[in-house]
Write a protein that holds these residues in place. Structure first.
Motif, PDB file in Angstrom:
ATOM      1  N   ILE A  70      14.443 107.678  74.152  1.00 25.86           N
ATOM      2  CA  ILE A  70      14.553 107.987  75.581  1.00 25.86           C
ATOM      3  C   ILE A  70      15.998 107.755  75.976  1.00 25.86           C
ATOM      4  CG2 ILE A  70      13.791 107.390  77.920  1.00 25.86           C
ATOM      5  CD1 ILE A  70      11.189 106.369  76.692  1.00 25.86           C
ATOM      6  N   SER A  71      16.568 108.706  76.711  1.00 26.18           N
ATOM      7  CA  SER A  71      17.980 108.590  77.056  1.00 26.18           C
ATOM      8  C   SER A  71      18.206 108.790  78.548  1.00 26.18           C
ATOM      9  CB  SER A  71      18.802 109.627  76.284  1.00 26.18           C
ATOM     10  OG  SER A  71      20.177 109.493  76.572  1.00 26.18           O
ATOM     11  N   LEU A  72      19.093 107.977  79.102  1.00 23.73           N
ATOM     12  CA  LEU A  72      19.569 108.171  80.469  1.00 23.73           C
ATOM     13  C   LEU A  72      20.838 109.005  80.450  1.00 23.73           C
ATOM     14  CD1 LEU A  72      19.333 104.536  81.939  1.00 23.73           C
ATOM     15  CD2 LEU A  72      17.592 106.334  82.020  1.00 23.73           C
ATOM     16  N   ARG A  73      21.067 109.764  81.512  1.00 30.12           N
ATOM     17  CA  ARG A  73      22.367 110.383  81.704  1.00 30.12           C
ATOM     18  C   ARG A  73      23.375 109.289  82.048  1.00 30.12           C
ATOM     19  NH1 ARG A  73      20.699 114.196  86.393  1.00 30.12           N
ATOM     20  NH2 ARG A  73      19.226 112.466  86.612  1.00 30.12           N
ATOM     21  N   ALA A  74      24.630 109.527  81.746  1.00 30.55           N
ATOM     22  CA  ALA A  74      25.667 108.530  82.028  1.00 30.55           C
ATOM     23  C   ALA A  74      25.687 108.165  83.506  1.00 30.55           C
ATOM     24  CB  ALA A  74      27.032 109.060  81.592  1.00 30.55           C
ATOM     25  N   GLU A  75      25.528 109.168  84.371  1.00 33.93           N
ATOM     26  CA  GLU A  75      25.550 108.891  85.810  1.00 33.93           C
ATOM     27  C   GLU A  75      24.334 108.086  86.256  1.00 33.93           C
ATOM     28  OE1 GLU A  75      24.519 113.410  85.455  1.00 33.93           O
ATOM     29  OE2 GLU A  75      25.677 111.898  84.346  1.00 33.93           O
ATOM     30  N   THR A  76      23.226 108.221  85.528  1.00 34.71           N
ATOM     31  CA  THR A  76      22.037 107.426  85.855  1.00 34.71           C
ATOM     32  C   THR A  76      22.271 105.960  85.497  1.00 34.71           C
ATOM     33  OG1 THR A  76      20.616 109.325  85.406  1.00 34.71           O
ATOM     34  CG2 THR A  76      19.559 107.166  85.474  1.00 34.71           C
ATOM     35  N   LEU A  77      22.804 105.708  84.301  1.00 35.70           N
ATOM     36  CA  LEU A  77      23.104 104.325  83.919  1.00 35.70           C
ATOM     37  C   LEU A  77      24.117 103.715  84.883  1.00 35.70           C
ATOM     38  CD1 LEU A  77      22.733 101.953  82.014  1.00 35.70           C
ATOM     39  CD2 LEU A  77      24.503 102.931  80.531  1.00 35.70           C
ATOM     40  N   GLU A  78      25.121 104.484  85.265  1.00 34.39           N
ATOM     41  CA  GLU A  78      26.115 103.966  86.215  1.00 34.39           C
ATOM     42  C   GLU A  78      25.467 103.626  87.549  1.00 34.39           C
ATOM     43  OE1 GLU A  78      30.286 105.198  88.463  1.00 34.39           O
ATOM     44  OE2 GLU A  78      29.732 106.194  86.577  1.00 34.39           O
ATOM     45  N   ALA A  79      24.575 104.490  88.022  1.00 37.26           N
ATOM     46  CA  ALA A  79      23.904 104.223  89.300  1.00 37.26           C
ATOM     47  C   ALA A  79      23.070 102.946  89.225  1.00 37.26           C
ATOM     48  CB  ALA A  79      23.029 105.415  89.688  1.00 37.26           C
ATOM     49  N   ILE A  80      22.389 102.745  88.097  1.00 35.96           N
ATOM     50  CA  ILE A  80      21.593 101.525  87.927  1.00 35.96           C
ATOM     51  C   ILE A  80      22.503 100.297  87.932  1.00 35.96           C
ATOM     52  CG2 ILE A  80      20.157 100.226  86.284  1.00 35.96           C
ATOM     53  CD1 ILE A  80      19.022 102.981  85.389  1.00 35.96           C
ATOM     54  N   CYS A  81      23.598 100.363  87.183  1.00 31.23           N
ATOM     55  CA  CYS A  81      24.513  99.225  87.119  1.00 31.23           C
ATOM     56  C   CYS A  81      25.141  98.953  88.483  1.00 31.23           C
ATOM     57  CB  CYS A  81      25.593  99.475  86.064  1.00 31.23           C
ATOM     58  SG  CYS A  81      24.978  99.433  84.363  1.00 31.23           S
ATOM     59  N   LEU A  82      25.475 100.003  89.211  1.00 32.36           N
ATOM     60  CA  LEU A  82      26.028  99.819  90.558  1.00 32.36           C
ATOM     61  C   LEU A  82      25.021  99.140  91.474  1.00 32.36           C
ATOM     62  CD1 LEU A  82      28.156 100.232  92.752  1.00 32.36           C
ATOM     63  CD2 LEU A  82      27.273 102.554  93.067  1.00 32.36           C
ATOM     64  N   ASP A  83      23.770  99.569  91.419  1.00 29.57           N
ATOM     65  CA  ASP A  83      22.743  98.959  92.259  1.00 29.57           C
ATOM     66  C   ASP A  83      22.502  97.495  91.871  1.00 29.57           C
ATOM     67  OD1 ASP A  83      22.490 101.299  93.638  1.00 29.57           O
ATOM     68  OD2 ASP A  83      20.592 101.911  92.735  1.00 29.57           O
ATOM     69  N   TYR A  84      22.521  97.189  90.579  1.00 29.66           N
ATOM     70  CA  TYR A  84      22.424  95.798  90.137  1.00 29.66           C
ATOM     71  C   TYR A  84      23.567  94.975  90.742  1.00 29.66           C
ATOM     72  CZ  TYR A  84      18.889  95.769  86.307  1.00 29.66           C
ATOM     73  OH  TYR A  84      17.737  95.779  85.560  1.00 29.66           O
ATOM     74  N   CYS A  85      24.804  95.472  90.552  1.00 29.98           N
ATOM     75  CA  CYS A  85      25.974  94.726  91.017  1.00 29.98           C
ATOM     76  C   CYS A  85      25.961  94.549  92.532  1.00 29.98           C
ATOM     77  CB  CYS A  85      27.255  95.441  90.585  1.00 29.98           C
ATOM     78  SG  CYS A  85      27.586  95.409  88.819  1.00 29.98           S
TER      79      CYS A  85
END
Length: 255
Positions: free
Chosen positions: A89-104
């Protein structure tokens, strides 16, 4: 107090909000964000390898850094180059970035002043490196964001750890190899299928081969999805690899 309970006390998802308030008052203002992946690791390892690795590293890093809590692991990462193998299962790069931004953003809102990202999946490194300036820009001035993205140093540490444990450093390739297989012998031993050990791509990948892998998938350079060789894996090597990468990350985050 048992080991499981000690572990729970530094993992946010196992704490109450009151526990977190108390931790912040006690200057636990550093948060780790571990990233993993759900992707093929040859015929002999489970898809959870990178996430298991990230979880184990997070515990060790947090304890060594001190005054650090662990955010829930981002279980799925950027694994498009493994999608030829079912189950990945793979996320798009922008999806991972959005998740990390929301975490931060969430962590900063509650008073965490230092947020550290790392990945048990080397394939996430380029994405973390690319997003890091934007994460920093999005945070308040008093919040520090850092991420570990040095794949060369990581592989070099693995090779030295394997050699020091009596293994063949040339069997390290970075994926489902002697290092990762040995790690799983420590972290989830029942999941390692030794009858499935196969040699994968051997040798250092050239720039052209790396470009081919990112463009066309890992299957374009390794039919069985392995880069390296799992033969010769052992728990001693696995423990050495855990120690080596823990030390690498702790040193990086304490500069």
């Amino acid at each position: 107090m048992n080991v499981a309970r000690q572990s729970d006390q530094i993992r946010l998802e196992f704490m109450s909000f009151e526990d977190v308030v108390t931790a912040l008052k006690n200057e636990y203002t550093t948060a780790l964000i571990p990233c993993g992946a759900v992707e093929q690791h040859g015929p002999h390892l489970p898809l959870c390898m990178d996430t298991d690795h990230a979880n184990a590293l997070a515990e060790r890093i947090a304890r060594d850094l001190g005054a650090t809590l662990i955010a829930p692991t981002v279980t799925v990462g950027c694994s498009a180059h493994h999608l030829a193998f079912p189950g990945t299962i793979s996320l798009r790069a922008e999806t991972l970035e959005a998740i990390c931004l929301d975490y931060c953003t969430s962590l900063a809102k509650h008073g965490f002043k230092r947020i550290l990202l790392f990945s048990g999946h080397i394939g996430n490194f380029p994405v973390l490196k690319d997003m890091l300036p934007r994460l920093r820009e999005a945070m308040p001035d008093d919040v520090e964001i850092d991420a570990f993205c040095d794949s060369i140093a990581w592989i070099d540490r693995w090779r030295l750890a394997v050699q020091n444990a009596g293994g063949n450093p040339d069997a390290v390739g970075g994926h489902a190899d002697i290092a990762e297989t040995s790690l799983m012998m420590v972290l989830r031993p029942e999941s390692v299928r030794q009858k499935g050990f196969e040699v994968g791509y051997r040798g250092a990948l050239s720039e052209g081969e790396l470009r081919l892998m990112w463009a066309n998938g890992i299957k374009s350079i390794s039919a069985n999805g392995i880069i390296g060789d799992p033969n010769g894996s052992s728990t001693a090597i696995g423990c050495n690899c855990l120690d080596a990468i823990t030390d690498l990350l702790v040193r990086s985050f304490t500069k």
